[in-house]
Scaffold this motif. Structure first.
Motif, PDB file in Angstrom:
ATOM      1  N   ALA A  23     -57.846  74.559 -83.786  1.00  0.00           N
ATOM      2  CA  ALA A  23     -58.423  75.883 -84.392  1.00  0.00           C
ATOM      3  C   ALA A  23     -59.193  75.466 -85.480  1.00  0.00           C
ATOM      4  CB  ALA A  23     -57.507  76.825 -84.672  1.00  0.00           C
ATOM      5  N   ALA A  24     -59.415  74.281 -85.612  1.00  0.00           N
ATOM      6  CA  ALA A  24     -59.927  73.730 -87.004  1.00  0.00           C
ATOM      7  C   ALA A  24     -61.307  73.976 -87.142  1.00  0.00           C
ATOM      8  CB  ALA A  24     -59.696  72.415 -87.428  1.00  0.00           C
ATOM      9  N   ILE A  25     -62.205  74.109 -86.142  1.00  0.00           N
ATOM     10  CA  ILE A  25     -63.527  74.266 -85.910  1.00  0.00           C
ATOM     11  C   ILE A  25     -64.093  75.653 -86.070  1.00  0.00           C
ATOM     12  CG2 ILE A  25     -63.814  72.058 -84.402  1.00  0.00           C
ATOM     13  CD1 ILE A  25     -64.215  73.925 -82.095  1.00  0.00           C
ATOM     14  N   TYR A  26     -63.049  76.467 -86.087  1.00  0.00           N
ATOM     15  CA  TYR A  26     -63.701  77.845 -85.800  1.00  0.00           C
ATOM     16  C   TYR A  26     -64.522  78.292 -86.760  1.00  0.00           C
ATOM     17  CZ  TYR A  26     -60.375  78.531 -81.997  1.00  0.00           C
ATOM     18  OH  TYR A  26     -60.043  78.503 -80.735  1.00  0.00           O
ATOM     19  N   SER A  27     -64.342  77.988 -88.199  1.00  0.00           N
ATOM     20  CA  SER A  27     -64.863  78.360 -89.426  1.00  0.00           C
ATOM     21  C   SER A  27     -66.137  77.345 -89.736  1.00  0.00           C
ATOM     22  CB  SER A  27     -64.019  78.195 -90.428  1.00  0.00           C
ATOM     23  OG  SER A  27     -63.535  77.045 -90.887  1.00  0.00           O
ATOM     24  N   VAL A  28     -66.453  76.406 -88.710  1.00  0.00           N
ATOM     25  CA  VAL A  28     -67.478  75.512 -89.094  1.00  0.00           C
ATOM     26  C   VAL A  28     -68.389  75.544 -87.931  1.00  0.00           C
ATOM     27  CG1 VAL A  28     -66.239  74.361 -90.844  1.00  0.00           C
ATOM     28  CG2 VAL A  28     -66.160  73.514 -88.243  1.00  0.00           C
ATOM     29  N   VAL A  51     -35.363  72.748 -84.171  1.00  0.00           N
ATOM     30  CA  VAL A  51     -36.445  73.778 -84.362  1.00  0.00           C
ATOM     31  C   VAL A  51     -37.527  73.433 -85.142  1.00  0.00           C
ATOM     32  CG1 VAL A  51     -36.947  76.215 -85.255  1.00  0.00           C
ATOM     33  CG2 VAL A  51     -34.783  75.742 -83.954  1.00  0.00           C
ATOM     34  N   ALA A  52     -37.183  72.770 -86.620  1.00  0.00           N
ATOM     35  CA  ALA A  52     -38.369  72.402 -87.335  1.00  0.00           C
ATOM     36  C   ALA A  52     -38.999  71.304 -86.473  1.00  0.00           C
ATOM     37  CB  ALA A  52     -37.731  71.468 -88.465  1.00  0.00           C
ATOM     38  N   CYS A  53     -38.772  70.477 -85.697  1.00  0.00           N
ATOM     39  CA  CYS A  53     -39.541  69.498 -84.839  1.00  0.00           C
ATOM     40  C   CYS A  53     -40.272  70.074 -83.922  1.00  0.00           C
ATOM     41  CB  CYS A  53     -38.393  68.250 -84.263  1.00  0.00           C
ATOM     42  SG  CYS A  53     -37.798  67.466 -85.428  1.00  0.00           S
ATOM     43  N   VAL A  54     -39.747  71.108 -83.543  1.00  0.00           N
ATOM     44  CA  VAL A  54     -40.812  71.850 -82.476  1.00  0.00           C
ATOM     45  C   VAL A  54     -41.842  72.499 -83.276  1.00  0.00           C
ATOM     46  CG1 VAL A  54     -40.808  73.903 -80.751  1.00  0.00           C
ATOM     47  CG2 VAL A  54     -38.822  72.357 -81.044  1.00  0.00           C
ATOM     48  N   LEU A  55     -41.563  73.121 -84.563  1.00  0.00           N
ATOM     49  CA  LEU A  55     -42.627  73.550 -85.246  1.00  0.00           C
ATOM     50  C   LEU A  55     -43.640  72.852 -85.818  1.00  0.00           C
ATOM     51  CD1 LEU A  55     -40.344  76.339 -87.094  1.00  0.00           C
ATOM     52  CD2 LEU A  55     -41.625  76.611 -84.967  1.00  0.00           C
ATOM     53  N   ILE A  56     -43.188  71.482 -86.059  1.00  0.00           N
ATOM     54  CA  ILE A  56     -44.045  70.441 -86.510  1.00  0.00           C
ATOM     55  C   ILE A  56     -44.997  69.806 -85.541  1.00  0.00           C
ATOM     56  CG2 ILE A  56     -44.236  68.011 -86.991  1.00  0.00           C
ATOM     57  CD1 ILE A  56     -41.596  68.353 -88.929  1.00  0.00           C
ATOM     58  N   TYR A  57     -44.525  69.814 -84.307  1.00  0.00           N
ATOM     59  CA  TYR A  57     -45.277  69.431 -82.940  1.00  0.00           C
ATOM     60  C   TYR A  57     -46.343  70.594 -83.049  1.00  0.00           C
ATOM     61  CZ  TYR A  57     -46.834  69.248 -78.142  1.00  0.00           C
ATOM     62  OH  TYR A  57     -47.488  69.250 -76.974  1.00  0.00           O
ATOM     63  N   THR A  58     -45.957  71.957 -83.000  1.00  0.00           N
ATOM     64  CA  THR A  58     -46.988  73.010 -82.614  1.00  0.00           C
ATOM     65  C   THR A  58     -48.093  72.866 -83.783  1.00  0.00           C
ATOM     66  OG1 THR A  58     -44.915  74.543 -82.165  1.00  0.00           O
ATOM     67  CG2 THR A  58     -46.842  75.543 -82.465  1.00  0.00           C
ATOM     68  N   LEU A  59     -47.521  72.829 -85.056  1.00  0.00           N
ATOM     69  CA  LEU A  59     -48.752  72.379 -86.187  1.00  0.00           C
ATOM     70  C   LEU A  59     -49.629  71.252 -85.820  1.00  0.00           C
ATOM     71  CD1 LEU A  59     -46.508  73.079 -89.375  1.00  0.00           C
ATOM     72  CD2 LEU A  59     -48.399  74.353 -88.614  1.00  0.00           C
ATOM     73  N   GLY A  60     -48.972  70.242 -85.379  1.00  0.00           N
ATOM     74  CA  GLY A  60     -49.739  68.950 -85.062  1.00  0.00           C
ATOM     75  C   GLY A  60     -50.647  69.291 -83.950  1.00  0.00           C
ATOM     76  N   VAL A  61     -50.442  69.927 -82.865  1.00  0.00           N
ATOM     77  CA  VAL A  61     -51.305  70.134 -81.737  1.00  0.00           C
ATOM     78  C   VAL A  61     -52.245  71.437 -82.214  1.00  0.00           C
ATOM     79  CG1 VAL A  61     -51.617  70.520 -79.391  1.00  0.00           C
ATOM     80  CG2 VAL A  61     -49.844  68.847 -80.167  1.00  0.00           C
ATOM     81  N   GLY A  62     -51.869  72.420 -82.722  1.00  0.00           N
ATOM     82  CA  GLY A  62     -52.210  73.817 -83.170  1.00  0.00           C
ATOM     83  C   GLY A  62     -53.617  73.480 -83.951  1.00  0.00           C
ATOM     84  N   VAL A  63     -53.245  72.811 -85.148  1.00  0.00           N
ATOM     85  CA  VAL A  63     -54.222  72.769 -86.113  1.00  0.00           C
ATOM     86  C   VAL A  63     -55.590  71.994 -85.598  1.00  0.00           C
ATOM     87  CG1 VAL A  63     -54.772  71.638 -88.190  1.00  0.00           C
ATOM     88  CG2 VAL A  63     -52.675  72.706 -88.011  1.00  0.00           C
ATOM     89  N   PRO A  64     -55.691  70.979 -84.874  1.00  0.00           N
ATOM     90  CA  PRO A  64     -56.865  70.544 -84.091  1.00  0.00           C
ATOM     91  C   PRO A  64     -57.508  71.567 -83.255  1.00  0.00           C
ATOM     92  CG  PRO A  64     -55.230  68.890 -84.221  1.00  0.00           C
ATOM     93  CD  PRO A  64     -54.578  70.021 -84.555  1.00  0.00           C
ATOM     94  N   ALA A 104     -50.969  78.409 -87.654  1.00  0.00           N
ATOM     95  CA  ALA A 104     -51.695  76.734 -87.649  1.00  0.00           C
ATOM     96  C   ALA A 104     -53.289  77.546 -87.093  1.00  0.00           C
ATOM     97  CB  ALA A 104     -51.309  76.142 -86.582  1.00  0.00           C
ATOM     98  N   SER A 105     -53.311  78.354 -86.147  1.00  0.00           N
ATOM     99  CA  SER A 105     -54.507  78.795 -85.935  1.00  0.00           C
ATOM    100  C   SER A 105     -55.534  79.500 -86.810  1.00  0.00           C
ATOM    101  CB  SER A 105     -54.328  79.532 -84.694  1.00  0.00           C
ATOM    102  OG  SER A 105     -53.692  79.089 -83.635  1.00  0.00           O
ATOM    103  N   TYR A 106     -54.634  80.121 -87.901  1.00  0.00           N
ATOM    104  CA  TYR A 106     -55.605  80.843 -88.941  1.00  0.00           C
ATOM    105  C   TYR A 106     -55.752  80.048 -90.257  1.00  0.00           C
ATOM    106  CZ  TYR A 106     -54.642  84.691 -85.974  1.00  0.00           C
ATOM    107  OH  TYR A 106     -54.572  85.760 -85.109  1.00  0.00           O
ATOM    108  N   LEU A 107     -54.846  78.966 -90.502  1.00  0.00           N
ATOM    109  CA  LEU A 107     -54.810  78.355 -91.843  1.00  0.00           C
ATOM    110  C   LEU A 107     -55.666  77.028 -91.393  1.00  0.00           C
ATOM    111  CD1 LEU A 107     -51.230  78.050 -92.967  1.00  0.00           C
ATOM    112  CD2 LEU A 107     -52.859  79.260 -94.073  1.00  0.00           C
ATOM    113  N   ALA A 108     -55.813  76.543 -90.362  1.00  0.00           N
ATOM    114  CA  ALA A 108     -56.714  75.403 -89.951  1.00  0.00           C
ATOM    115  C   ALA A 108     -58.328  76.009 -90.317  1.00  0.00           C
ATOM    116  CB  ALA A 108     -56.578  74.968 -88.567  1.00  0.00           C
ATOM    117  N   PRO A 109     -58.693  76.910 -89.915  1.00  0.00           N
ATOM    118  CA  PRO A 109     -60.294  77.151 -90.420  1.00  0.00           C
ATOM    119  C   PRO A 109     -60.167  77.401 -91.920  1.00  0.00           C
ATOM    120  CG  PRO A 109     -59.518  78.503 -88.431  1.00  0.00           C
ATOM    121  CD  PRO A 109     -58.057  77.914 -89.023  1.00  0.00           C
ATOM    122  N   PHE A 110     -59.189  77.950 -92.547  1.00  0.00           N
ATOM    123  CA  PHE A 110     -59.270  78.031 -93.809  1.00  0.00           C
ATOM    124  C   PHE A 110     -59.424  76.598 -94.688  1.00  0.00           C
ATOM    125  CE2 PHE A 110     -56.299  77.672 -97.777  1.00  0.00           C
ATOM    126  CZ  PHE A 110     -57.178  78.525 -98.550  1.00  0.00           C
TER     127      PHE A 110
END
Length: 575
Positions: free
Chosen positions: A67-72, A52-65, A186-192
Motif C-alpha cells: 500500500a505504500a505507493i498509493y500516495s505517490v 498473535v503478535a507474530c501474525v500481526l508483524i507478518y501482516t504489517l511486513g507484507v501489507g505495508v509494501p 498498514a494500508s493507511y499508515l504506509a501511504p502516510f
C-alpha cells in the motif's frame, strides 16, 4: 457416539450451558481442547498473544509494501513512462495474485507447516521490494506487482486460520478484528509515511525502505513465531462421554472458560479471576469439562479415544523449548497429501455460505481500492492541491476510524454472539448471529461514499473529504471481521480450505474494480460515480439479511455433503 453425526448442522453450537440459576450459565469451549499443553488452544495467555503478535508483524511486513505507493502514484507517473491507469492496473494484478497465490501457499502451509510459509513469504516480499524502483516500463511494473502479490499471498488467508488455531469460537471476532485492524492500519499508515519519504528522498526510497522493513520483520518472525499446526487428539470419559482436558484451567485459560456473567458484564457479574469450572478434579489431575448436551467430539476431531478418567494417567508432556519452537518442520504432515490439499478448496466452492462470505469480503475491499485509487487524484488536484506528503497525512483519518470501529467489530461481535445465545433460552448459537453488526456498515458506508465523492464534486471543505475518507476506509474492518468469522464459525473443520475460496472471490472482485476504477471515475465524474458506489455499497452489505434467513437453511440442506467431505479428508489423514 462413535463416529461423525451426519445430522448435526455445521456451525450450530450450544455456546452457553443454561442452568436453572443464572450463576450456572457457562460458555462452552468450542472447539474442545485436548489435555496437551502444546495444543494451541491450551497455550498460556502470554504464549497465545506472542503468536498473535507474530501474525500481526507478518501482516504489517507484507501489507505495508502493498500500500505504500498509493500516495505517490503521481510522483511515479512523473518520473517514469508509466501512466496512472497503468499504475492502477498493476495494483489490480497484485491483488489478483494475492488471491491466486493462496492456491499454492495454503496447501503448502497445511502440508509442511505455517511457520516456514510465513517466513518464506516475508523474505520473498522484502526482496521483491527492491525491484520496482528500477522499473521504467509498464511491463516491468506489472511483473513486479504480480510477483509481489504471489509471494505475499499468505497475508490473505493464513492469518485468519492461525487465529482460529489459537482461539475458541466466542473469542474469534476479537482476534480476527485485530488482524483486520492491522491490515487496514498498514494500508493507511504506509501511504502516510511514504508521502514524506517521497518528498524528502524520492519515490524509489519508498520501496527500498519497505525492503528494509520487511527484512527486520523476517528476523523477528524467525526468532519469535511458533508453529500452530497441531494434530489434536481428544480423550473422552468412557462412562459420561464428556471430553477430558487439562485439570488446572484457570491459569491457562483465564477469561476464556468463564462465568457467563463476567462476559456479559451484567449486574450479577463476578470478578474476572473468579472462574467457576463447575467440575471436580480427579487424582490424576484431569477433569471432564462442562459440555453441551449434544456436543459430538467425533465431529470435531478424527482421533478420539475413550478412557476411564479416574484411572487414566496421560504420558508426560513438556512444553516445547525455545530451540524446538524454532524448528521449520514441526508442522509437517507425515503423509504426502499436497495434491489433496490443493484440490480441497474447489469442493468448498459448492457451499453458498462460503461464496457469500467471499462476496462480502470482496465488496469491502472494492471500496478500499476505490478510495486508494482516487485519493491522490482528488486531494492532489484542484482546488485542494495537496502535496504527496499531505495526501499521506490524510490517510491518518481512515487509520483513526479503523481503531474506533475495531471495538464495534471485535468486542461487540463476540458479545453479541453470546448475548443472542442467552436470549434464545437454549444456549444455541448460529454463525449468522454475528452478521447483525453489518447493519452499521450499511448506514455508515453509504454516508461516507456520498461525502467523499459528491463532496469532491461540489468542492466542499477539505475536512469534509478527509472525514468521509476516514469513515469509508475504517468501515472496511466490518467486512473483514464478519466474513472471516462467519466462515470459520460455520465450517471450522474445513476452515482453511474454505478461506481460500473466500480470498479468491474477494481478490477477483478487487482485480476487476482496480482494473477499471480510473475509467469509472473519469467517465462518470465524481458525483455520479460515488452515488452509484454508495448504493452498491448499501446493497452489498444489506445482503447480510438474506444470509441471516437463508444461511441456516443452506447449512442444514448441505450438512450431509459437508460431513462426508470432512470424513473423507480425515480418512486421508488431512485433518
Amino acid at each position: 457416539m462413535t463416529g461423525i453425526d451426519y445430522e448435526a448442522i455445521p456451525g450450530n453450537s450450544h455456546l452457553v450451558n443454561i442452568g436453572n440459576e443464572k450463576s450456572e450459565k457457562q460458555i462452552v469451549l468450542i472447539p474442545t481442547p485436548s489435555d496437551d499443553p502444546n495444543d494451541p488452544l491450551n497455550w498460556t495467555r502470554r504464549r497465545k498473544w506472542l503468536a498473535v503478535a507474530c501474525v500481526l508483524i507478518y501482516t504489517l511486513g507484507v501489507g505495508v509494501p502493498s500500500a505504500a505507493i498509493y500516495s505517490v502514484l503521481t510522483d511515479i507517473q512523473e518520473h517514469t513512462d508509466i501512466t496512472l491507469t497503468e499504475l492502477n492496473n498493476g495494483t489490480g494484478y497484485m491483488f489478483l495474485f494475492f488471491g491466486l497465490g493462496c492456491l499454492v501457499f495454503q496447501p503448502l502451509a497445511l502440508q509442511f507447516g505455517k511457520r516456514p510459509v510465513y517466513l518464506f513469504s516475508m523474505l520473498a516480499t522484502a526482496m521483491i521490494c527492491v525491484w520496482p524502483p528500477y522499473t521504467k516500463s509498464n511491463g516491468e511494473w506489472i511483473a513486479s506487482k504480480i510477483l509481489q502479490g504471489f509471494f505475499g499471498s499468505s497475508i490473505e488467508s493464513l492469518p485468519e486460520i492461525s487465529m482460529s488455531d489459537l482461539f475458541f469460537e466466542h473469542e474469534r471476532a476479537l482476534a480476527l478484528s485485530l488482524y483486520g485492524l492491522t491490515l487496514l492500519g498498514a494500508s493507511y499508515l504506509a501511504p502516510f509515511v511514504a508521502g514524506f519519504i517521497s518528498q524528502g528522498q524520492s519515490w524509489e526510497w519508498v520501496m527500498w525502505w519497505c525492503a528494509i522493513f520487511g527484512a527486520v520483520c523476517f528476523v523477528l518472525l524467525f526468532f519469535l513465531m511458533e508453529e500452530t499446526n497441531y494434530d489434536r487428539k481428544l480423550k473422552v470419559d468412557s462412562e459420561t462421554g464428556q471430553p477430558i482436558t487439562m485439570a488446572s484451567r484457570s491459569g491457562v485459560l483465564s477469561g476464556v472458560f468463564s462465568n457467563i456473567d463476567g462476559v456479559m458484564d451484567s449486574e450479577n457479574s463476578v470478578e474476572k479471576n473468579d472462574i467457576n469450572l463447575n467440575v471436580q478434579e480427579s487424582p490424576s489431575q484431569l477433569q471432564a469439562i462442562a459440555s453441551a448436551e449434544n456436543a459430538n467430539v467425533h465431529n470435531q476431531a478424527s482421533n478420539v479415544e475413550a478412557v476411564v478418567s479416574g484411572t487414566y494417567v496421560p504420558p508426560p508432556k513438556k512444553v516445547k523449548t525455545f530451540v524446538e519452537k524454532l524448528s521449520l518442520f514441526s508442522g509437517k504432515k507425515d503423509k504426502f497429501l499436497l495434491h489433496h490439499y490443493a484440490m480441497a478448496p474447489f469442493f468448498m466452492a459448492r457451499f453458498p455460505v462460503v461464496l457469500w462470505a467471499g462476496f462480502l469480503y470482496g465488496s469491502s475491499l472494492v471500496w478500499f481500492n476505490v478510495l486508494n485509487a482516487t485519493a491522490a487524484l482528488i486531494l492532489g488536484g484542484k482546488p485542494y492541491n495537496f502535496s504527496p506528503s499531505i495526501v499521506g497525512v490524510a490517510y491518518l483519518s481512515p487509520t483513526i476510524f479503523s481503531f474506533l470501529l475495531f471495538y464495534v467489530s471485535g468486542f461487540f461481535s463476540d458479545w453479541l454472539k453470546v448475548r443472542i445465545a442467552v436470549w434464545r433460552g437454549s444456549g444455541l448459537s448460529m454463525p449468522e448471529d454475528r452478521l447483525w453488526v453489518l447493519s452499521l456498515y450499511c448506514i455508515l458506508g453509504t454516508f461516507a461514499s456520498i461525502l467523499w465523492g459528491v463532496g469532491a464534486y461540489y468542492e466542499v471543505h477539505w475536512f469534509g473529504l478527509v472525514f468521509g475518507m476516514g469513515l469509508l476506509g475504517g468501515c472496511g474492518i466490518f467486512g473483514i471481521a464478519s466474513s472471516t468469522t462467519y466462515v470459520v464459525d460455520a465450517y471450522k473443520e474445513l476452515d482453511t480450505e474454505a478461506m481460500v475460496v473466500v480470498i479468491l472471490v474477494r481478490n477477483l472482485m478487487s482485480f476487476a474494480v482496480s482494473y477499471g476504477i480510473t475509467d469509472w471515475v473519469v467517465n462518470l465524474g465524481y458525483k455520479k460515480c460515488f452515488i452509484s458506489v454508495a448504493f452498491i455499497c448499501f446493497g452489498c452489505n444489506a445482503s447480510f439479511l438474506l444470509m441471516v434467513y437463508s444461511g441456516p437453511w443452506w447449512r442444514n440442506r448441505q450438512k450431509h455433503m459437508y460431513w462426508s467431505l470432512v470424513e473423507r479428508y480425515r480418512k486421508l489423514g488431512m485433518h
